[in-house]
Write a protein that holds these residues in place. Structure first.
Motif, mmCIF file in Angstrom:
data_model
loop_
_atom_site.group_PDB
_atom_site.id
_atom_site.type_symbol
_atom_site.label_atom_id
_atom_site.label_comp_id
_atom_site.label_asym_id
_atom_site.label_seq_id
_atom_site.Cartn_x
_atom_site.Cartn_y
_atom_site.Cartn_z
ATOM 1 N N SER A 1 -6.095 -1.360 -3.841
ATOM 2 C CA SER A 1 -5.627 -1.907 -5.121
ATOM 3 C C SER A 1 -4.149 -2.302 -5.057
ATOM 4 C CB SER A 1 -5.868 -0.898 -6.247
ATOM 5 O OG SER A 1 -5.112 0.266 -6.018
ATOM 6 N N PRO A 19 -2.591 -6.762 -3.860
ATOM 7 C CA PRO A 19 -1.940 -7.868 -4.566
ATOM 8 C C PRO A 19 -0.420 -7.722 -4.648
ATOM 9 C CG PRO A 19 -3.923 -7.198 -5.720
ATOM 10 C CD PRO A 19 -3.687 -6.178 -4.652
ATOM 11 N N SER A 20 0.050 -6.516 -4.969
ATOM 12 C CA SER A 20 1.501 -6.345 -5.085
ATOM 13 C C SER A 20 2.181 -6.354 -3.719
ATOM 14 C CB SER A 20 1.848 -5.079 -5.872
ATOM 15 O OG SER A 20 1.043 -4.010 -5.509
ATOM 16 N N TYR A 37 -0.791 -13.381 -5.504
ATOM 17 C CA TYR A 37 -1.167 -12.107 -6.126
ATOM 18 C C TYR A 37 -2.579 -12.210 -6.701
ATOM 19 C CZ TYR A 37 -0.998 -8.388 -9.708
ATOM 20 O OH TYR A 37 -1.270 -7.302 -10.503
ATOM 21 N N ARG A 38 -2.804 -13.277 -7.450
ATOM 22 C CA ARG A 38 -4.116 -13.499 -8.087
ATOM 23 C C ARG A 38 -5.214 -13.633 -7.021
ATOM 24 N NH1 ARG A 38 -7.460 -17.747 -11.005
ATOM 25 N NH2 ARG A 38 -7.161 -17.292 -13.198
ATOM 26 N N ASP A 41 2.421 -6.077 -16.443
ATOM 27 C CA ASP A 41 3.394 -5.432 -15.559
ATOM 28 C C ASP A 41 4.764 -6.098 -15.694
ATOM 29 O OD1 ASP A 41 4.066 -3.614 -13.252
ATOM 30 O OD2 ASP A 41 4.521 -5.555 -12.351
ATOM 31 N N ASP A 80 -6.008 -10.339 -5.381
ATOM 32 C CA ASP A 80 -6.771 -9.490 -6.299
ATOM 33 C C ASP A 80 -8.240 -9.923 -6.353
ATOM 34 O OD1 ASP A 80 -6.241 -7.359 -8.580
ATOM 35 O OD2 ASP A 80 -7.684 -8.797 -9.363
ATOM 36 N N MET A 81 -8.465 -11.219 -6.405
ATOM 37 C CA MET A 81 -9.845 -11.714 -6.439
ATOM 38 C C MET A 81 -10.610 -11.337 -5.171
ATOM 39 S SD MET A 81 -9.769 -15.455 -8.203
ATOM 40 C CE MET A 81 -11.555 -15.526 -8.163
ATOM 41 N N TRP A 114 -12.515 -12.230 -12.882
ATOM 42 C CA TRP A 114 -11.615 -11.534 -11.952
ATOM 43 C C TRP A 114 -10.230 -12.169 -11.942
ATOM 44 C CZ3 TRP A 114 -15.704 -11.451 -7.507
ATOM 45 C CH2 TRP A 114 -16.544 -10.343 -7.675
ATOM 46 N N ARG A 124 2.804 -15.826 -7.350
ATOM 47 C CA ARG A 124 1.898 -15.433 -8.432
ATOM 48 C C ARG A 124 0.451 -15.804 -8.079
ATOM 49 N NH1 ARG A 124 2.346 -15.332 -14.888
ATOM 50 N NH2 ARG A 124 0.195 -14.709 -15.188
ATOM 51 N N LYS A 174 6.871 -4.984 -6.964
ATOM 52 C CA LYS A 174 5.828 -5.206 -7.975
ATOM 53 C C LYS A 174 4.929 -3.984 -8.003
ATOM 54 C CE LYS A 174 3.378 -8.146 -10.567
ATOM 55 N NZ LYS A 174 3.949 -8.314 -11.906
ATOM 56 N N GLU A 175 4.654 -3.487 -9.206
ATOM 57 C CA GLU A 175 3.760 -2.340 -9.385
ATOM 58 C C GLU A 175 4.136 -1.199 -8.436
ATOM 59 O OE1 GLU A 175 -0.148 -4.109 -9.151
ATOM 60 O OE2 GLU A 175 0.168 -5.259 -10.958
ATOM 61 N N TYR A 185 2.426 -9.976 -2.931
ATOM 62 C CA TYR A 185 3.496 -10.522 -3.781
ATOM 63 C C TYR A 185 4.864 -10.241 -3.143
ATOM 64 C CZ TYR A 185 6.385 -11.199 -7.965
ATOM 65 O OH TYR A 185 7.341 -11.618 -8.863
ATOM 66 N N GLU A 236 -11.572 -7.694 -5.346
ATOM 67 C CA GLU A 236 -12.727 -7.482 -6.230
ATOM 68 C C GLU A 236 -14.018 -7.928 -5.539
ATOM 69 O OE1 GLU A 236 -12.767 -5.914 -8.942
ATOM 70 O OE2 GLU A 236 -10.754 -5.958 -9.773
ATOM 71 N N THR A 237 -13.934 -9.016 -4.813
ATOM 72 C CA THR A 237 -15.120 -9.513 -4.100
ATOM 73 C C THR A 237 -15.558 -8.528 -3.021
ATOM 74 O OG1 THR A 237 -14.210 -11.731 -4.419
ATOM 75 C CG2 THR A 237 -16.102 -11.538 -2.969
ATOM 76 N N THR A 240 1.282 -0.802 -15.267
ATOM 77 C CA THR A 240 0.129 -1.372 -14.583
ATOM 78 C C THR A 240 -1.156 -0.860 -15.221
ATOM 79 O OG1 THR A 240 1.382 -1.376 -12.525
ATOM 80 C CG2 THR A 240 -0.999 -1.694 -12.345
ATOM 81 N N TRP A 266 -14.252 -18.543 -1.589
ATOM 82 C CA TRP A 266 -13.468 -17.320 -1.346
ATOM 83 C C TRP A 266 -12.933 -17.282 0.086
ATOM 84 C CZ3 TRP A 266 -17.907 -14.512 -4.202
ATOM 85 C CH2 TRP A 266 -17.585 -14.360 -5.558
#
Lengths: 164, 93
Positions: free
Chosen positions: A79, A82-83, A117-118, B74, A121-122, B63, A114, A94-95, A86, A125-126, B80, A149
């Motif tokens: 998790s 992403p940060s 990061y997105r 954030d 994250d995607m 997502w 940005r 970040k985070e 970034y 999740e995948t 977060t 993807w």
């Protein structure tokens, strides 16, 4: 007295390249065999391994809870990808990535920080979906979506490679 | 000195709680804009604050929006908050 697991950030370049080759071979083999979601999961791990290795090179560290202790290290959770991405893209924290290290950033890549990061994250999740997600069919998203993807993963990989 | 530090720490914790509460309200308001009804919102697990059940076919789109939301909260609050999108009924059903 167990042997402590080494984080990818501590790998030598040779160890990292061997891991990467293994992941990329698996990605291609799975894709050719029609296991599209699992191919994306392997592509995700290529990004995770590359970002983690780069964290070692540039001294990026995350602060997180391990057991009852708060520790700062380079053993990133999924998790935190992403940060981490970034921080590598722009050199800012970040985070959980409280120490962004000394990454020079990625000036003109496929993504800005940005979007990176997105995208990271995607992909994460995948990967969770590929390994754990309930669905009524083995390939709920099909080849076309999986290829989108894979392209995202490839774009992130190309950008991050400039920092190697 | 000790007493003053204790008071400072208590105030800091209280402000932090309020800050987190504001972040949570903002998060849930914006989450509703993404997923519509929050009837399926539950406490998350595995590192997620919340889980929300959506149609499986909508997950890839959601997502990205959830990642944007996490990023924004954030940036604005330094907090977060994450949501796991759980598969519900498929669109064909």
């Amino acid at each position: 007295m167990g042997v402590a697991r080494r984080s990818i950030a501590d790998f030598s370049r040779q160890e990292f390249e061997a891991l990467r080759e293994r992941l990329e071979f698996a990605r291609e083999t799975l894709h050719c065999g029609g296991a599209f979601l699992q191919a994306v999961a392997r592509a995700y791990y290529v990004v995770f391994a590359l970002a983690s290795f780069l964290a070692g090179k540039y001294g990026v560290r995350a602060t997180h809870v391990r057991g009852r202790n708060q520790v700062t290290d380079q053993d990133f959770s999924h998790s935190e990808l992403p940060s981490l991405v970034y921080a590598l893209y722009c050199g800012n924290k970040k985070e959980n990535v409280k120490d962004p290290g000394s990454s020079p950033g990625i000036g003109s890549g496929n993504y800005n920080e940005r979007a990176a990061y997105r995208s990271a994250d995607m992909l994460m999740e995948t990967r969770l979906e590929a390994d754990y997600g309930p669905s009524s069919v083995p390939e709920p998203y099909g080849k076309e979506q999986a290829d989108r993807w894979l392209t995202i993963a490839k774009n992130l990989t190309i950008d991050l490679e400039t920092l190697l | 000195m000790t007493q003053s530090s204790t008071i400072d720490a208590a105030v800091e914790i209280e402000i932090s709680k309020q800050h987190y509460a504001r972040a949570t309200v903002a998060y849930l308001t914006r989450l509703r804009e993404i997923v519509g009804s929050l009837d399926t919102l539950t406490e998350g697990g595995h590192g997620h604050d919340y889980a929300v059940t959506v149609r499986a076919s909508e997950k890839p789109r959601i997502w990205g929006l959830l990642a944007d939301l996490r990023f924004e909260i954030d940036e604005e609050f330094g907090v977060t908050i994450t949501t796991l999108a759980v598969s519900g009924e498929d669109q064909s059903q």
